[in-house]
Design an enzyme around this catalytic site. Structure first.
Site, PDB file in Angstrom:
ATOM      1  N   ASN A  64      43.867  55.678  70.800  1.00 53.70           N
ATOM      2  CA  ASN A  64      43.320  54.534  71.527  1.00 53.70           C
ATOM      3  C   ASN A  64      41.812  54.645  71.680  1.00 53.70           C
ATOM      4  OD1 ASN A  64      45.854  53.451  71.873  1.00 53.70           O
ATOM      5  ND2 ASN A  64      46.068  54.057  74.012  1.00 53.70           N
ATOM      6  N   ARG A 384      51.438  41.414  61.222  1.00 52.07           N
ATOM      7  CA  ARG A 384      51.564  42.823  60.832  1.00 52.07           C
ATOM      8  C   ARG A 384      53.021  43.058  60.469  1.00 52.07           C
ATOM      9  NH1 ARG A 384      46.794  45.106  63.026  1.00 52.07           N
ATOM     10  NH2 ARG A 384      46.161  44.197  65.011  1.00 52.07           N
ATOM     11  N   ARG A 414      43.308  43.218  62.329  1.00 42.84           N
ATOM     12  CA  ARG A 414      42.443  44.395  62.342  1.00 42.84           C
ATOM     13  C   ARG A 414      43.195  45.678  62.004  1.00 42.84           C
ATOM     14  NH1 ARG A 414      39.968  44.454  67.616  1.00 42.84           N
ATOM     15  NH2 ARG A 414      38.303  43.155  66.791  1.00 42.84           N
ATOM     16  N   HIS A 444      47.902  34.220  64.883  1.00 48.89           N
ATOM     17  CA  HIS A 444      48.523  35.307  65.632  1.00 48.89           C
ATOM     18  C   HIS A 444      49.917  34.936  66.128  1.00 48.89           C
ATOM     19  CE1 HIS A 444      48.767  38.162  69.204  1.00 48.89           C
ATOM     20  NE2 HIS A 444      48.487  38.972  68.226  1.00 48.89           N
ATOM     21  N   TYR A 478      58.037  48.862  70.452  1.00 46.67           N
ATOM     22  CA  TYR A 478      57.364  47.855  71.272  1.00 46.67           C
ATOM     23  C   TYR A 478      58.399  47.039  72.031  1.00 46.67           C
ATOM     24  CZ  TYR A 478      52.900  48.408  68.718  1.00 46.67           C
ATOM     25  OH  TYR A 478      51.735  48.881  68.181  1.00 46.67           O
ATOM     26  N   ARG A 574      49.520  45.005  81.096  1.00 50.00           N
ATOM     27  CA  ARG A 574      49.554  46.348  80.508  1.00 50.00           C
ATOM     28  C   ARG A 574      48.165  46.952  80.389  1.00 50.00           C
ATOM     29  NH1 ARG A 574      50.590  45.998  74.751  1.00 50.00           N
ATOM     30  NH2 ARG A 574      48.425  46.520  74.425  1.00 50.00           N
ATOM     31  N   HIS A 602      54.782  44.676  75.472  1.00 50.71           N
ATOM     32  CA  HIS A 602      54.033  43.812  74.557  1.00 50.71           C
ATOM     33  C   HIS A 602      54.366  42.332  74.713  1.00 50.71           C
ATOM     34  CE1 HIS A 602      52.844  42.420  70.361  1.00 50.71           C
ATOM     35  NE2 HIS A 602      51.784  43.097  70.743  1.00 50.71           N
TER      36      HIS A 602
END
Length: 700
Positions: A64, A384, A414, A444, A478, A574, A602
Site C-alpha cells: 500500500n 480488472r 492503473r 469503472h 474482496y 474503509r 469493497h
C-alpha cells in the site's frame, strides 16, 4: 406607497441563506489515506489474529505504501513542478503537504519495521519459521547457498561500475539494489558499483523447509565473485520509488492503446519520489545516491534491514493451516441444477462475495450465456480481471459461436494496463467488438448484459450489476455485492448505458440506475435533501452509506447541512474520509466507522430513509470527485424487500457498538474498538458472516 418600491411583508422574507460552513471542515486526504494504512498495520500488530495473517497484513502495508508514493506523492510533486501551488481543501500548500506526509510516513515506516523485528520475527521463530541473516547460517547452510548462488543467482546478475567511462546506471522503480564500494589493491582507487537484486527470484531464499534468508544477503556474501581481484570496502541496500502515474491526452490521441503502451514504457523512467536505505549506510554512499538520484532530504527513509517487506507475502503463503484463517466454502446462491435464466425470470438474486461463490453465480451466468443457443448477444465491462480469466474465455467462446459480443475494456485501469491491453487484443482476435469507453472518462462500472430470445419469440435482457471486478481470484478476497436480475426497467437502463459507452450518445435519463458523470451526484444530493425535508417536517429520516472513500466536497457539504438539520448519518468508510464527524453545530449527528479484516471491504451501499421501506442503491461508485466526475459509474436501485432487509441488517451490524470497528474522531484520528469493557472481543463482522446460516467453514 411610492412607485417602483416593493416593501417586504412581515414574515415573508423568503428563504434564509444558510450560514457558510467553516473553512477547516475537511480532513486532509493524504493524511487520511496514511491513517487507513495505519489501521492495516494495527492488524499486523494484533496478537489475536493468526500469525501468518499478521505477516500478510505487514506485506499489504508495504505494498500500500509503495502505491501511495508512486501515485499520490508523485501527483503532489507533479503539481509543484507545473506551478499548481494552490492550497488543498485542508488548507495546506503542496510543499507543506509533502513535508507533513513525509513525517507521518517515516513514523509509520519505522513502526512497520519494529513490528517485523520485535513482534513477528520472534513469533515466527517460536513456530519454527525463521527469517535469518547471512551471519546466522551454519557452515552447511552457507555451502548450500554458495551452490545456489553459482547455479541460479550469479548468471542473472549484472554489476554496473560508475567511473568516467560508465555513468551512474538507471535505477528502476521499486527495484532492490546493492550499492557496493570496491577498492583496487594495485592503486588504491575506489569505485562505486550497483548490483540489482533480481526481482524474478524469491525475495526470501529458502535455506530449509522453514528457514529463510534475504536474497540480498546471499548476493552480498558473494560479491568477491562479481568483483574478482578487488577489495569489497562496503555494501549497502537501497530502493527507489518513482512516479508511475500515467498521462495520456485522449483528446489528441487517435490510438489510445498505442499511446498508453508508450506511456507504460516511460513509467520505468519517472522521477524518484522516495529513497529507502538501510540505516547502516555510510554518509559517503548516501550522498552519492542523493546527488545522482536528485532526491530531497525529506524523501530519504533510513530503516533497519531488510528493506522491501512486500516479499513477506511468500511467508504468509506457507502451508501452515494452524497459523492462518480457517478456510471456508462459499454458499451457492445459484445451485448447479438450476437454470439461471429461468430463476431470474422468477426473482432477482442478490450476491454477497466472497460469502457467496463468484464461480457458481457471476462466472456461471456468463458461461451459460456463452453456451446457450438462445442467447444472441453479451455485453460486458472489464476493468480488472485475472491472468487466466474464465470470464474472458467464455466471451471468446461466445464470439466464436457466432454471438454478438461487445466488451468495454478499460485499458487505463492503473497498474493493470498491460494485462488489459493483452486481453483487448485477445478478444479482438476472437471476433469480439472491443471498445475503450468514453473519451476523457474511465469506465469503472461493473455491468454485464445478456440478450436472449425466449421460446415465445420475445427478446429478454438479463443483467448483472456489481460493486467489484469480474475477477474470480479477487472475488475470493474482496467483499463485494452484485445483483442478477431480469427486471425490464433495469435491462432497458443497462442497454441504454452500453449504447452510450459504445456509440455516440448523451443519454442520461435512467429509471433504475444512477450513472456518473450524468446523474450520480445530482441523484445522491436530491436524496440527501429529501431526508432533510423529512426531518424538518417532523418525519423520521436517516442516511447510511458504505463506501471505500469519501472525499467529494459537494457531497460532504450536503451531509454537513443534513446533520445541521438533525438527520442521523452513519458512514462506513474503509479508506479515506475527508469529513469530520461529531463537531457540534456541524456534524454532531454523523458517525464514521471503518472495518478491516480478512477480506477487503469493497462494496458500496447507499441507504436513504429508515423504517420498513428504505431506498437502497448498490454499485461501483465511491464518493470521490474522480468517480463522480471523471468515470462512468453505475448504481442500481435494489427493489426486493428481502434484499433491502439483508442490506439494512448488514448496516445495522456494522454500526452496532458490539461490532469491532475503528471510530473516526473529529481531529482525523481513529480509535479501535475491538474489545468490550471486560476485555472480551467484540463481534468480527466478517467472521460472523462466514459462520451464519447461509455459509459454513470447511470443518463444519
Amino acid at each position: 406607497m411610492s412607485a417602483g418600491i416593493v416593501h417586504p411583508v412581515p414574515g415573508d422574507e423568503g428563504p434564509v441563506e444558510p450560514a457558510p460552513l467553516p473553512p477547516e471542515r475537511f480532513l486532509n486526504r493524504e493524511e487520511s489515506w496514511l491513517k487507513f494504512n495505519q489501521r492495516v498495520l494495527e492488524l499486523a500488530e494484533d496478537p489475536s489474529i493468526p500469525l501468518l495473517e499478521r505477516v500478510r497484513f505487514l506485506a499489504i502495508f508495504a505494498s500500500n505504501l509503495d502505491e501511495f508514493f508512486r501515485v499520490r506523492v508523485a501527483g503532489l510533486k507533479r503539481r509543484m513542478a507545473t506551478g499548481l501551488l494552490l492550497r488543498t481543501k485542508s488548507g495546506l500548500k503542496p510543499r507543506e503537504e509533502l513535508a507533513r506526509i513525509a513525517s507521518i510516513a517515516d513514523e509509520l515506516a519505522h513502526r512497520h519495521s519494529a513490528c517485523f523485528h520485535d513482534q513477528l520475527l520472534p513469533a515466527l521463530a517460536a513456530e519454527g519459521i525463521e527469517i535469518v541473516r547471512w551471519d546466522d547460517l551454519s557452515r552447511e547452510e552457507r555451502t548450500e547457498m554458495r551452490r545456489l548462488f553459482r547455479d541460479r543467482i550469479r548468471p542473472v546478475l549484472t554489476p554496473l561500475a560508475v567511473d568516467p567511462a560508465h555513468p551512474f546506471p538507471y535505477i528502476s522503480g521499486l527495484s532492490l539494489n546493492l550499492a557496493v564500494t570496491v577498492r583496487n589493491p594495485a592503486n588504491g582507487h575506489t569505485v562505486f558499483a550497483r548490483v540489482k537484486v533480481p526481482s524474478q527470484l524469491p525475495r526470501f531464499v529458502s535455506v530449509s523447509n522453514s528457514r529463510f534468508v534475504p536474497l540480498e544477503d546471499v548476493i552480498a556474501a558473494h560479491l568477491g565473485q562479481l568483483f574478482k581481484g578487488m577489495e569489497i570496502v562496503s555494501h549497502d541496500v537501497f530502493r527507489v520509488t518513482r512516479n508511475e502515474d500515467l498521462e495520456v491526452d485522449e483528446d489528441v490521441t487517435e490510438n489510445l492503446m498505442q499511446a498508453l503502451e508508450r506511456e507504460l514504457l516511460k513509467r520505468r523512467f519517472g522521477p524518484p519520489v522516495r529513497l529507502e536505505v538501510e540505516n547502516t549506510i555510510s554518509r559517503e554512499v548516501l550522498d552519492l545516491l542523493v546527488d545522482e538520484l536528485g532526491v530531497a532530504e525529506h524523501e530519504i527513509y533510513r530503516l533497519p534491514g531488510p528493506l522491501d517487506l512486500t516479499g513477506m507475502h511468500a511467508i504468509a503463503d506457507l502451508d501452515r493451516g494452524e497459523l492462518s484463517y480457517r478456510p471456508f466454502v462459499p454458499a451457492e446462491a445459484v445451485h448447479a441444477e438450476d437454470d439461471i435464466f429461468a430463476m431470474l425470470r422468477e426473482r432477482d438474486v442478490l450476491l454477497h462475495h466472497p460469502y457467496d461463490s463468484f464461480a457458481t453465480s457471476v462466472q456461471r451466468f456468463i458461461e451459460q450465456a456463452a453456451s446457450d443457443p438462445a442467447v444472441l448477444a453479451i455485453k460486458q465491462t472489464l476493468y480488472r480481471t485475472s491472468g487466466d480469466s474464465p470470464i474472458v474465455d467464455a466471451l471468446i467462446d461466445a464470439a466464436e459461436a457466432g454471438k454478438q459480443v461487445v466488451v468495454v475494456v478499460e485499458i487505463k485501469a492503473r497498474f493493470d494496463e498491460h494485462a488489459n491491453i493483452s486481453w483487448a487484443r485477445k478478444l479482438e482476435k476472437a471476433g469480439c467488438h472491443v471498445v475503450y469507453g468514453v473519451v476523457g472518462l474511465k469506465t469503472h462500472c461493473k455491468l454485464a448484459l445478456v440478450v436472449r430470445q425466449e421460446a415465445s419469440g420475445e427478446l429478454r435482457t438479463y443483467c448483472h450489476i456489481g460493486t467489484g471486478n469480474y475477477n474470480p481470484k479477487t472475488a475470493r478476497q474482496y467483499e463485494d455485492l452484485g445483483l442478477l436480475t431480469a427486471d425490464r426497467l433495469v435491462g432497458e437502463d443497462v442497454t441504454d448505458l452500453f449504447i452510450h459507452l459504445t456509440g455516440y450518445s448523451n443519454h442520461s435519463a435512467y429509471r433504475r440506475l444512477l450513472v456518473a458523470p450524468h446523474s450520480l451526484r445530482s441523484g445522491l444530493l436530491a436524496r440527501i435533501e429529501r431526508e432533510v425535508a423529512h426531518v424538518r417536517a417532523g418525519r423520521p429520516g436517516r442516511i447510511r452509506i458504505k463506501t471505500n472513500s469519501i472525499v467529494d466536497e459537494p457531497i460532504i457539504d450536503a451531509l454537513y447541512r443534513a446533520s445541521q438539520a438533525g438527520v442521523p448519518i452513519d458512514l462506513w468508510v474503509r479508506g479515506i474520509c475527508a469529513l469530520r464527524p461529531g463537531i457540534p453545530g456541524l456534524s454532531e449527528t454523523i458517525r464514521v466507522r471503518s472495518i478491516l479484516g480478512r477480506f477487503l471491504e469493497h462494496s458500496r451501499i447507499y441507504e436513504f430513509g429508515g423504517g420498513r421501506r428504505p431506498e437502497i442503491w448498490i454499485g461501483s461508485a465511491d464518493l470521490m470527485r474522480r468517480n463522480i466526475d471523471r468515470r462512468v459509474e453505475a448504481l442500481v436501485k435494489v427493489s426486493s424487500p428481502q434484499h433491502r432487509g439483508y442490506l439494512s441488517e448488514l448496516l445495522d451490524l456494522a454500526f452496532s457498538d458490539t461490532t469491532a470497528s475503528w471510530w473516526l474522531n473529529p481531529d482525523g484520528t481513529w480509535t479501535r474498538h475491538h474489545r468490550n469493557q471486560n476485555g472480551e472481543p467484540l463481534v468480527d463482522l466478517q467472521h460472523h458472516l462466514v459462520a451464519t446460516r447461509r455459509w459454513r467453514t470447511v470443518d463444519d
